[in-house]
Design a protein around this motif. Structure first.
Motif, PDB file in Angstrom:
ATOM      1  N   ALA A   6       0.858  -1.184   0.000  1.00 29.13           N
ATOM      2  CA  ALA A   6       0.000   0.000   0.000  1.00 29.13           C
ATOM      3  C   ALA A   6       0.895   1.234   0.000  1.00 29.13           C
ATOM      4  CB  ALA A   6      -0.933  -0.022   1.199  1.00 29.13           C
ATOM      5  N   GLN A  22     -15.291   2.936   1.723  1.00 33.99           N
ATOM      6  CA  GLN A  22     -13.993   2.239   1.719  1.00 33.99           C
ATOM      7  C   GLN A  22     -14.180   0.731   1.578  1.00 33.99           C
ATOM      8  OE1 GLN A  22     -11.379   3.241   4.945  1.00 33.99           O
ATOM      9  NE2 GLN A  22     -11.366   5.415   4.427  1.00 33.99           N
ATOM     10  N   THR A  25     -15.268   0.042  -2.011  1.00 32.89           N
ATOM     11  CA  THR A  25     -14.270   0.415  -3.017  1.00 32.89           C
ATOM     12  C   THR A  25     -12.976  -0.374  -2.870  1.00 32.89           C
ATOM     13  OG1 THR A  25     -15.205   2.645  -3.073  1.00 32.89           O
ATOM     14  CG2 THR A  25     -13.013   2.371  -4.019  1.00 32.89           C
ATOM     15  N   PHE A  26     -12.489  -0.489  -1.635  1.00 33.36           N
ATOM     16  CA  PHE A  26     -11.185  -1.116  -1.393  1.00 33.36           C
ATOM     17  C   PHE A  26     -11.277  -2.526  -0.808  1.00 33.36           C
ATOM     18  CE2 PHE A  26     -10.381   3.533  -0.339  1.00 33.36           C
ATOM     19  CZ  PHE A  26      -9.916   3.847  -1.607  1.00 33.36           C
ATOM     20  N   VAL A  81      -2.911   3.343  -0.063  1.00 37.97           N
ATOM     21  CA  VAL A  81      -3.593   2.319  -0.841  1.00 37.97           C
ATOM     22  C   VAL A  81      -2.635   1.674  -1.834  1.00 37.97           C
ATOM     23  CG1 VAL A  81      -5.854   3.449  -0.612  1.00 37.97           C
ATOM     24  CG2 VAL A  81      -4.393   4.010  -2.561  1.00 37.97           C
ATOM     25  N   ASP A  84      -3.878  -1.270  -7.181  1.00 36.32           N
ATOM     26  CA  ASP A  84      -5.201  -1.818  -7.506  1.00 36.32           C
ATOM     27  C   ASP A  84      -6.308  -1.047  -6.803  1.00 36.32           C
ATOM     28  OD1 ASP A  84      -4.111  -3.731  -9.182  1.00 36.32           O
ATOM     29  OD2 ASP A  84      -4.271  -5.362  -7.720  1.00 36.32           O
ATOM     30  N   GLU A  85      -6.073  -0.655  -5.557  1.00 32.37           N
ATOM     31  CA  GLU A  85      -7.076   0.120  -4.827  1.00 32.37           C
ATOM     32  C   GLU A  85      -7.226   1.519  -5.426  1.00 32.37           C
ATOM     33  OE1 GLU A  85      -6.741  -2.001  -0.437  1.00 32.37           O
ATOM     34  OE2 GLU A  85      -5.351  -0.376  -0.954  1.00 32.37           O
ATOM     35  N   ALA A  88      -9.429   1.128  -8.239  1.00 30.34           N
ATOM     36  CA  ALA A  88     -10.807   0.977  -7.756  1.00 30.34           C
ATOM     37  C   ALA A  88     -11.402   2.333  -7.393  1.00 30.34           C
ATOM     38  CB  ALA A  88     -10.849   0.030  -6.560  1.00 30.34           C
TER      39      ALA A  88
END
Length: 121
Positions: A6, A22, A25-26, A81, A84-85, A88
């Motif tokens: 992250a 969150q 989304t994550f 993050v 990938d997050e 997103a």
């Protein structure tokens, strides 16, 4: 398989701070650190994406507008993050936003969602 690092700083000042947003989304709650974005202010915009409205609980969201004035600042939270997050979060944010890189009051560089061209002018 190793967990992704992250290592992306994402400055948040609105709905991305909400636990339910969150989680959706994550897929997790993201710890954050308080910070400030100088030279910006926020304006309210209407959001018509039904998924975003349902998830956030509001059809009116704040969007950043750059002023360049040292008197203006936005208080928010830096979320750490993964790449990938961050992708997103790009999917979550609607067309009124664009992701830009900024320098925060702490001196750290972070991504933030600001007004897309012509929004909040």
């Amino acid at each position: 398989m190793a967990e992704a690092s992250a290592d992306q700083a994402l400055f948040t000042y609105g709905t991305l701070q909400l636990p339910e947003v969150q989680l959706d989304t994550f897929g997790r709650l993201v710890e954050g650190e308080d910070d400030v974005l100088p030279g910006y202010t926020t304006v309210d915009v209407d959001v018509d994406d039904p998924r975003v409205v349902k998830l956030s609980g509001s059809a009116v969201h704040s969007v950043l507008r750059r002023t360049g004035s040292a008197r203006d600042k936005v208080v928010g939270t830096v979320l750490w993050v993964t790449e990938d997050e961050l992708d997103a979060a790009d999917e979550y944010e609607v067309a009124v936003y664009r992701r830009v890189e900024v320098t925060l009051a702490s001196g750290r560089t972070a991504w933030v969602y600001a007004a897309a061209a012509g929004v909040g002018a």
